[in-house]
Design a protein around this motif. Structure first.
Motif, short mmCIF file in Angstrom:
data_model
loop_
_atom_site.label_atom_id
_atom_site.label_comp_id
_atom_site.label_asym_id
_atom_site.label_seq_id
_atom_site.Cartn_x
_atom_site.Cartn_y
_atom_site.Cartn_z
N ALA A 196 -32.52 24.90 -4.83
CA ALA A 196 -32.15 23.51 -5.14
C ALA A 196 -31.57 23.41 -6.55
CB ALA A 196 -33.34 22.58 -5.01
N SER A 197 -30.58 22.53 -6.69
CA SER A 197 -30.02 22.19 -8.00
C SER A 197 -29.60 20.74 -7.97
CB SER A 197 -28.82 23.09 -8.33
OG SER A 197 -27.75 22.84 -7.44
N ALA A 198 -29.34 20.17 -9.14
CA ALA A 198 -28.96 18.76 -9.23
C ALA A 198 -27.86 18.57 -10.25
CB ALA A 198 -30.16 17.90 -9.60
N SER A 199 -26.96 17.66 -9.94
CA SER A 199 -25.92 17.24 -10.89
C SER A 199 -26.11 15.75 -11.17
CB SER A 199 -24.52 17.48 -10.32
OG SER A 199 -24.24 18.86 -10.19
N ILE A 200 -26.20 15.40 -12.42
CA ILE A 200 -26.37 14.00 -12.83
C ILE A 200 -25.07 13.51 -13.45
CG2 ILE A 200 -27.71 12.38 -14.19
CD1 ILE A 200 -29.28 13.81 -11.96
N SER A 201 -24.52 12.43 -12.90
CA SER A 201 -23.24 11.90 -13.37
C SER A 201 -23.44 10.95 -14.55
CB SER A 201 -22.52 11.15 -12.23
OG SER A 201 -22.24 12.03 -11.16
N ILE A 202 -22.73 11.21 -15.62
CA ILE A 202 -22.71 10.32 -16.78
C ILE A 202 -21.26 10.07 -17.16
CG2 ILE A 202 -23.40 9.99 -19.19
CD1 ILE A 202 -25.75 11.84 -18.71
N THR A 203 -20.81 8.86 -17.03
CA THR A 203 -19.41 8.52 -17.28
C THR A 203 -19.16 8.07 -18.70
OG1 THR A 203 -19.89 6.32 -16.45
CG2 THR A 203 -18.94 7.87 -14.89
N THR A 204 -20.16 7.46 -19.31
CA THR A 204 -20.03 6.93 -20.66
C THR A 204 -21.42 6.79 -21.26
OG1 THR A 204 -19.29 5.03 -21.99
CG2 THR A 204 -20.09 4.55 -19.78
N LEU A 205 -21.51 6.78 -22.58
CA LEU A 205 -22.76 6.51 -23.27
C LEU A 205 -22.82 5.07 -23.77
CD1 LEU A 205 -23.08 9.83 -25.31
CD2 LEU A 205 -24.32 9.20 -23.23
N ASN A 206 -21.74 4.33 -23.53
CA ASN A 206 -21.65 2.93 -23.93
C ASN A 206 -22.36 2.08 -22.88
OD1 ASN A 206 -20.69 0.17 -24.19
ND2 ASN A 206 -19.10 0.95 -25.56
N ALA A 207 -23.55 1.59 -23.22
CA ALA A 207 -24.37 0.86 -22.24
C ALA A 207 -23.68 -0.41 -21.75
CB ALA A 207 -25.73 0.52 -22.85
N LYS A 208 -22.91 -1.06 -22.62
CA LYS A 208 -22.25 -2.30 -22.22
C LYS A 208 -21.17 -2.03 -21.19
CE LYS A 208 -19.92 -6.37 -24.12
NZ LYS A 208 -19.43 -7.03 -25.37
N ILE A 209 -20.35 -1.02 -21.41
CA ILE A 209 -19.31 -0.67 -20.44
C ILE A 209 -19.94 -0.19 -19.14
CG2 ILE A 209 -17.45 0.95 -19.92
CD1 ILE A 209 -16.61 0.82 -22.81
N ALA A 210 -20.99 0.62 -19.25
CA ALA A 210 -21.66 1.14 -18.06
C ALA A 210 -22.22 0.02 -17.20
CB ALA A 210 -22.77 2.11 -18.46
N ARG A 211 -22.76 -1.01 -17.82
CA ARG A 211 -23.40 -2.09 -17.06
C ARG A 211 -22.40 -2.84 -16.21
NH1 ARG A 211 -26.87 -1.76 -14.68
NH2 ARG A 211 -28.04 -0.91 -16.44
N THR A 212 -21.20 -3.03 -16.68
CA THR A 212 -20.19 -3.74 -15.88
C THR A 212 -19.43 -2.80 -14.96
OG1 THR A 212 -18.23 -5.16 -15.98
CG2 THR A 212 -18.50 -3.59 -17.76
N MET A 213 -19.28 -1.53 -15.35
CA MET A 213 -18.52 -0.56 -14.57
C MET A 213 -19.35 0.03 -13.44
SD MET A 213 -16.23 2.61 -16.04
CE MET A 213 -17.62 3.53 -16.72
N GLU A 214 -20.66 0.16 -13.69
CA GLU A 214 -21.61 0.74 -12.73
C GLU A 214 -22.84 -0.17 -12.68
OE1 GLU A 214 -20.65 5.27 -14.32
OE2 GLU A 214 -22.16 4.03 -15.29
N PRO A 215 -22.72 -1.36 -12.11
CA PRO A 215 -23.70 -2.43 -12.33
C PRO A 215 -25.13 -2.14 -11.88
CG PRO A 215 -22.17 -3.01 -10.57
CD PRO A 215 -21.61 -1.81 -11.25
N ARG A 216 -25.34 -1.31 -10.87
CA ARG A 216 -26.70 -1.06 -10.39
C ARG A 216 -27.11 0.40 -10.57
NH1 ARG A 216 -28.54 -5.30 -5.76
NH2 ARG A 216 -27.47 -7.09 -6.65
N VAL A 217 -26.55 1.02 -11.57
CA VAL A 217 -26.86 2.40 -11.91
C VAL A 217 -27.76 2.41 -13.14
CG1 VAL A 217 -25.87 4.60 -12.67
CG2 VAL A 217 -24.68 3.23 -10.96
N PRO A 218 -28.74 3.33 -13.22
CA PRO A 218 -29.54 3.43 -14.44
C PRO A 218 -28.65 3.61 -15.67
CG PRO A 218 -30.51 4.77 -12.70
CD PRO A 218 -29.19 4.27 -12.18
N SER A 219 -29.12 3.14 -16.81
CA SER A 219 -28.34 3.19 -18.04
C SER A 219 -28.04 4.64 -18.42
CB SER A 219 -29.12 2.53 -19.18
OG SER A 219 -30.24 3.33 -19.53
N PRO A 220 -27.03 4.86 -19.26
CA PRO A 220 -26.74 6.22 -19.71
C PRO A 220 -27.95 6.91 -20.33
CG PRO A 220 -24.94 4.76 -20.28
CD PRO A 220 -26.03 3.90 -19.75
N ALA A 221 -28.71 6.18 -21.15
CA ALA A 221 -29.90 6.77 -21.77
C ALA A 221 -30.92 7.18 -20.72
CB ALA A 221 -30.51 5.78 -22.76
N ARG A 222 -31.04 6.36 -19.68
CA ARG A 222 -31.99 6.68 -18.60
C ARG A 222 -31.55 7.91 -17.84
NH1 ARG A 222 -35.40 8.16 -15.95
NH2 ARG A 222 -36.70 7.08 -14.40
#
Length: 367
Positions: A196-222
């Protein structure tokens, strides 16, 4: 006349009830013969009178859980998707156009009208028991996220992992969802045997942009915390800086890679923004609404990387783009990985441990 927010025939902009959703559009799918357009008929219908837009889930029974793939752009030949549609609501999701095949909209329907496959684990076991089945890495989360919010109650992915563990079958998971931590017990056991292996997607570290771009995704820090917890359990983790959006998030590439490495990631990958089918209009509408100052720059870069078009579906180009900017991104990625200590590929998972557990009625071997 008020349109139902959960119907593909509505092309209205549902600005009064988009909290937690990635788009305000719900245009009919491209295969539909008719569409409806919202128009002012003179009656006063305040948006606050409209019902709250909630997620609807229907179920489908699958005969074959495994989807085969022959694309030269991806490193796997089989995948499994426990759900159609994705409640995460990422505005850039390349899987949105697949909802049109269901007679639904790639817009809000994709985020709110989901289809669960409750018998996926049973169908997968039936596939594994076929004498002709040959094991290889099963990819999960490559279309829609198996750890989207409805998995908390449906637990379809949990059942799939139980089958994979019993058959000692390798699995590679891609997700943005923190629900994967629930299954660390299974994934940790499998990872100990390189299954087993896992890939975690992180598009940005900007929490404000992430919240509107990926509205129901855990925050970048999470998501960095997810990497840390998986790595601590002995599960090999790759960070996927995907999609990398030119002119908006590409400047964060090295920082994301460094923070992911610090959290425990051992490998990295990146894919440029893809805008197939209806995704282009949805993404551009989002840019104009949420980040109007970036719209011209972002789309100019996107088109530069796709031969002047919003998207080039040609194998070899669709995930990387081409041209000066695409080449620069690739060089930056390779250089950063080398400097930070990240590989571009996880260690190959094992396929030689596959076995079919006995069941009632089986003839047992004497040797």
């Amino acid at each position: 006349m008020k349109n139902n927010a959960a119907t593909a025939q509505g092309s209205e902009r549902l600005t009064g009830r988009i909290k937690g959703r990635g788009t305000v559009q719900n245009d009919a799918g491209r295969f539909e013969r008719f569409t409806r357009v919202a128009a002012d008929d003179g009656w006063d219908s305040p948006e606050n009178d409209l019902p709250v837009l909630r997620t609807q889930v229907t179920c489908e029974q699958v005969t074959n859980a495994v989807t085969r793939n022959t694309s030269p752009d991806v490193p796997f030949d089989r995948s499994l998707n426990p759900y159609r549609g994705c409640e995460h609501g990422c505005i850039y999701c390349f899987a949105r156009p697949s909802h049109a095949y269901l007679g639904l909209s790639p817009g809000l329907d994709f985020e709110t009208r989901l289809i669960a496959r409750p018998n996926a684990a049973h169908a997968l076991e039936r596939e594994f028991r076929r004498p002709s089945y040959t094991p290889d890495v099963l990819a999960i989360g490559t279309n829609t996220d198996a750890y989207q919010p409805i998995e908390r109650d449906r637990r379809i992915m949990r059942g799939v992992l139980d089958v994979l563990r019993r058959f000692r079958h390798p699995v590679a998971i891609v997700t943005k969802g923190s629900l994967i931590e629930r299954d660390i017990d299974i994934l940790g056991d499998m990872a100990a045997d390189r299954l087993a292996s896992a890939s975690i997607s992180i598009t940005t570290l900007n929490a404000k942009i992430a919240r509107t771009m990926e509205p129901r995704v855990p925050s970048p820090a999470r998501r960095l915390q997810i990497i840390e917890r998986l790595a601590s359990a002995g599960i090999p983790v790759r960070v996927s800086v995907s999609p990398l959006i030119p002119g908006l998030t590409d400047h964060e590439l090295e920082t994301i890679l460094q923070k992911a490495h610090d959290a425990g990631a051992v490998a990295a990958s990146t894919i440029s923004l893809r805008l197939p089918g209806e995704v282009s209009d949805l993404f551009q509408d989002w840019l104009a609404r949420e980040l109007p100052g970036y719209a011209t720059k972002v789309m100019a870069r996107v088109r530069q990387m796709h031969g002047g078009r919003d998207y080039d579906s040609t194998f070899g180009h669709r995930m990387r783009g081409q041209g000066v900017h695409a080449d620069l991104m690739r060089r930056r990625f390779k250089s950063a990985c080398k400097r930070i200590g990240l590989t571009e590929h996880l260690q190959r998972l094992r396929t030689d441990l596959f076995m079919r557990p006995t069941q009632d009625g089986d003839q047992l071997s004497l040797f």
